[in-house]
Design an enzyme around this catalytic site. Sequence first.
Site, PDB file in Angstrom:
ATOM      1  N   ASP A  11      56.629 181.194  51.876  1.00  0.00           N
ATOM      2  CA  ASP A  11      56.318 181.230  53.306  1.00  0.00           C
ATOM      3  C   ASP A  11      55.660 179.901  53.653  1.00  0.00           C
ATOM      4  O   ASP A  11      54.623 179.549  53.086  1.00  0.00           O
ATOM      5  CB  ASP A  11      55.354 182.372  53.621  1.00  0.00           C
ATOM      6  N   ASP A 130      62.180 193.060  59.466  1.00  0.00           N
ATOM      7  CA  ASP A 130      60.797 193.464  59.232  1.00  0.00           C
ATOM      8  C   ASP A 130      60.593 194.789  59.953  1.00  0.00           C
ATOM      9  O   ASP A 130      60.847 194.889  61.158  1.00  0.00           O
ATOM     10  CB  ASP A 130      59.809 192.440  59.805  1.00  0.00           C
TER      11      ASP A 130
END
Length: 251
Positions: A11, A130
């Site tokens: 990330d 998500d």
Amino acid sequence: MLTKRIIPCLDIKNGRTVKGVNFIDLRDAGDPVELAAKYAETGADELVFLDISATEERRKTLADLVLRVAEKINIPFTVGGGISSVEDVDILLQNGADKVSINSSAVKNPQLINELAAKFGSQCVVVAIDAKQINGKWTVHLVGGKVPTDLDLFEWAQEVESRGAGEILFTSMDHDGTKAGFADEALARLSELLNIPVIASGGAGTMQHFTDTFTSGKADAALAASVFHFHEIDIPLLKLELKSKNIPIRL
């Protein structure tokens, strides 16, 4: 039988690798180029590189950083974050990405999935989803988990496949960063509904969690971040453990 894949996730925020819990409380985890090279050398099957601030800040993924990573590795490399057009994907692929991951942009413009699959091939298109459970229903969220939608995880995943996506990357926001295991029940249901590979994300804490997600969760690949970045689990040892449990894995 296809081998299961182990995928470290980097990330990226402001050019650095970061990691949080339940999508918040980010801390620095190192230089993405160095980390990528290390993972390629130590047996990772693929890498995922997500510019987590790209969508939120309305700017494009850092193509030069992608190029620097691609020059250092010899394994498939997926890039996501702020991708909203065929042109965005073209630039990333030219800079060395093998696949792209789209999330918010796919929900806002589902036709983008069709366009990318038609131009670059389904094998290039990963749709990241998500989701978190709200009143017993898995609800899709956007913008790094900040914006809830009306979409149901399973219905959206099926639509994504029908539009030409080659893989689903499912992150359980309830499990993300908790190190309590993957969302294996939801993963198993996704795997049964879909004919494309499902990547499990969110919740890795022990080697047993990887075993569970490949068996109970029927996942095709397992993605993790902090347990790899902070050396809580080393990929070569994880792969030996999985092999000992008769899980097909590339050593």
